[in-house]
Design a protein around this motif. Structure first.
Motif, PDB file in Angstrom:
ATOM      1  N   MET A   9       0.720  -9.853  11.758  1.00  0.00           N
ATOM      2  CA  MET A   9       0.509 -10.711  12.917  1.00  0.00           C
ATOM      3  C   MET A   9       1.595 -10.244  14.290  1.00  0.00           C
ATOM      4  O   MET A   9       1.449 -10.235  15.190  1.00  0.00           O
ATOM      5  CB  MET A   9       2.134 -11.956  12.479  1.00  0.00           C
ATOM      6  CG  MET A   9       1.402 -12.522  12.087  1.00  0.00           C
ATOM      7  SD  MET A   9       2.057 -14.826  11.690  1.00  0.00           S
ATOM      8  CE  MET A   9       2.558 -14.911  13.347  1.00  0.00           C
ATOM      9  N   MET A  10       2.539  -8.927  13.523  1.00  0.00           N
ATOM     10  CA  MET A  10       2.684  -7.957  14.743  1.00  0.00           C
ATOM     11  C   MET A  10       1.432  -6.998  15.156  1.00  0.00           C
ATOM     12  O   MET A  10       2.006  -6.888  16.712  1.00  0.00           O
ATOM     13  CB  MET A  10       3.742  -7.421  13.738  1.00  0.00           C
ATOM     14  CG  MET A  10       4.184  -6.426  14.879  1.00  0.00           C
ATOM     15  SD  MET A  10       6.172  -5.149  14.214  1.00  0.00           S
ATOM     16  CE  MET A  10       4.385  -3.358  13.327  1.00  0.00           C
ATOM     17  N   GLY A  11       0.053  -6.817  14.829  1.00  0.00           N
ATOM     18  CA  GLY A  11      -0.723  -5.769  14.969  1.00  0.00           C
ATOM     19  C   GLY A  11      -0.231  -4.840  16.313  1.00  0.00           C
ATOM     20  O   GLY A  11      -1.354  -4.846  17.052  1.00  0.00           O
ATOM     21  N   SER A  12       0.193  -4.008  15.630  1.00  0.00           N
ATOM     22  CA  SER A  12       0.236  -2.218  16.459  1.00  0.00           C
ATOM     23  C   SER A  12       0.937  -1.977  15.569  1.00  0.00           C
ATOM     24  O   SER A  12       2.034  -2.487  14.464  1.00  0.00           O
ATOM     25  CB  SER A  12       1.094  -2.962  17.421  1.00  0.00           C
ATOM     26  OG  SER A  12       2.775  -3.075  17.486  1.00  0.00           O
ATOM     27  N   GLY A  13       0.879  -0.299  15.169  1.00  0.00           N
ATOM     28  CA  GLY A  13       0.798   0.099  15.090  1.00  0.00           C
ATOM     29  C   GLY A  13       0.133   1.321  13.669  1.00  0.00           C
ATOM     30  O   GLY A  13      -0.083   1.423  13.150  1.00  0.00           O
TER      31      GLY A  13
ATOM     32  N   ALA B 249      -3.858   2.787   5.415  1.00  0.00           N
ATOM     33  CA  ALA B 249      -4.363   1.726   5.052  1.00  0.00           C
ATOM     34  C   ALA B 249      -3.199   1.080   5.505  1.00  0.00           C
ATOM     35  O   ALA B 249      -2.400   0.009   5.648  1.00  0.00           O
ATOM     36  CB  ALA B 249      -3.674   2.111   3.062  1.00  0.00           C
ATOM     37  N   MET B 250      -1.640   2.367   6.183  1.00  0.00           N
ATOM     38  CA  MET B 250       0.022   0.932   6.321  1.00  0.00           C
ATOM     39  C   MET B 250      -0.892   0.634   7.558  1.00  0.00           C
ATOM     40  O   MET B 250      -0.415  -0.208   8.431  1.00  0.00           O
ATOM     41  CB  MET B 250       0.618   2.559   6.635  1.00  0.00           C
ATOM     42  CG  MET B 250       1.381   2.355   4.929  1.00  0.00           C
ATOM     43  SD  MET B 250       2.633   3.682   5.209  1.00  0.00           S
ATOM     44  CE  MET B 250       2.297   5.890   5.800  1.00  0.00           C
TER      45      MET B 250
ATOM     46  N   VAL C  32       0.883  -1.438  -0.162  1.00  0.00           N
ATOM     47  CA  VAL C  32       0.174  -0.161  -0.086  1.00  0.00           C
ATOM     48  C   VAL C  32       0.737   1.160  -0.072  1.00  0.00           C
ATOM     49  O   VAL C  32       0.374   2.725  -0.427  1.00  0.00           O
ATOM     50  CB  VAL C  32      -0.950  -0.275   1.471  1.00  0.00           C
ATOM     51  CG1 VAL C  32      -1.485  -1.321   1.272  1.00  0.00           C
ATOM     52  CG2 VAL C  32      -0.083   0.288   2.006  1.00  0.00           C
ATOM     53  N   ALA C  33       2.304   1.575   0.620  1.00  0.00           N
ATOM     54  CA  ALA C  33       3.093   2.100   0.309  1.00  0.00           C
ATOM     55  C   ALA C  33       4.134   2.175  -0.161  1.00  0.00           C
ATOM     56  O   ALA C  33       5.196   1.387   0.861  1.00  0.00           O
ATOM     57  CB  ALA C  33       3.216   3.210   1.839  1.00  0.00           C
ATOM     58  N   PRO C  34       4.730   2.243  -1.665  1.00  0.00           N
ATOM     59  CA  PRO C  34       6.151   1.405  -1.503  1.00  0.00           C
ATOM     60  C   PRO C  34       7.539   1.840  -0.929  1.00  0.00           C
ATOM     61  O   PRO C  34       8.165   0.852  -0.294  1.00  0.00           O
ATOM     62  CB  PRO C  34       5.907   1.478  -3.309  1.00  0.00           C
ATOM     63  CG  PRO C  34       4.737   1.421  -3.165  1.00  0.00           C
ATOM     64  CD  PRO C  34       4.743   2.031  -2.269  1.00  0.00           C
TER      65      PRO C  34
END
Length: 277
Positions: free
Chosen positions: A220-224, A211-212, A48-50
């Motif tokens: 699987m990281m589940g955060s951000g 989108a990022m 979604v963001a190269p």
């Protein structure tokens, strides 16, 4: 990322089936201390963001410039670097000890790979240690024996929360501002706080930011989490921001005039430094 680690040689303290924030960050920077599960998060975000690796690149550049300011201009000699991540070429102690060889740095992380690598790196380094602790439990971290003894809590300290707070998912229990208030309240007068955070720029680039965020949160990281500038500003808890204030990391005291327009990712991470009176 061809030089990244093989999943066939995994230290016993590492779970290669679950991505690590520190290893994903390392993968974004093109490092070698990451596994396939970490690289998959990077690939997903890049769909979604190269230019998404610029998030990590600008965060690191901001760390270097902020630490240089704190050491050279603000005269700070003590640093508490929360969520320090895997060692790179320019770590906090490298930057600040060039200005003042006697500067003290306490790194904090709870990733076993980070702690192992950092201890090996710092084994022969004066005035720099790493503590294994959860940065989202400030009361426990601040009462840690090494944190209490390595730093003089009667003198100014620079608290670094760089690329960390957007990984807190417990807002229903405690907000990011609440976490930072506990830290700020404990800091001596004259201390500084540096924060960098994923930014929703509230403009035509917001869709990419969200989108990022979606890719980070549903990996699987589940955060951000990407927050607006006003929400990030609240995390400073009314401290006095140093010029130029809370801005995009790429715009915070740059070393040279911008050579080109910022990429979308560069527009989606902000940083600032503030002082406690």
């Amino acid at each position: 990322m061809s030089g990244a680690r093989s999943d066939n040689s995994v230290p016993p303290y590492v779970d290669p089936t679950k991505p690590s924030i520190a290893r994903v960050y390392d993968a974004f920077l093109g490092g070698t201390d990451n596994y396939e599960v970490d690289r998959e998060v990077v690939r997903r975000v890049r769909t979604v963001a190269p230019d998404a690796p610029d998030l990590a690149v600008e965060n690191r550049r901001f760390l270097i410039r902020a630490c240089r300011y704190l050491a050279e201009q603000a005269g700070v000699t003590q640093y508490l670097d929360c969520g320090s991540g895997l060692p790179t070429a320019e770590n906090t102690h490298n930057v600040v000890q060039r200005a003042n060889p006697g500067a003290t740095v306490v790194y904090v992380d709870n990733d076993p790979l980070v702690v192992a690598h950092s201890r090996a790196l710092l084994e022969r380094t004066e005035n720099a240690v790493i503590v294994s602790a959860d940065i989202f439990r400030p009361e426990q971290l601040l009462s840690n024996a090494v944190v209490r003894s390595a730093l003089d809590w009667d003198r100014p300290i620079a608290l670094l929360q760089l690329g960390t707070l957007h990984h807190w998912n417990g807002e229903a229990v405690r907000t990011r501002r609440d976490i930072m208030r506990a830290y700020v309240d404990a800091l001596p007068s004259g201390s500084y706080v540096a924060i960098s955070h994923f930014l929703d720029p509230e403009d035509e680039h917001s869709a990419v930011a969200r989108a990022m965020e979606e890719m980070f949160l549903h990996s699987m990281m589940g955060s951000g989490t990407f927050s607006t500038a006003s929400r990030i500003g609240e995390m400073f808890n009314d401290l006095e921001l140093v010029e130029p204030g809370l801005v995009r990391c790429v715009d915070w005291r740059p070393d040279s005039p911008p050579g080109r327009r910022p990429t979308t990712a560069q527009r989606c991470i902000a940083g600032g430094v503030a002082r406690k009176r």
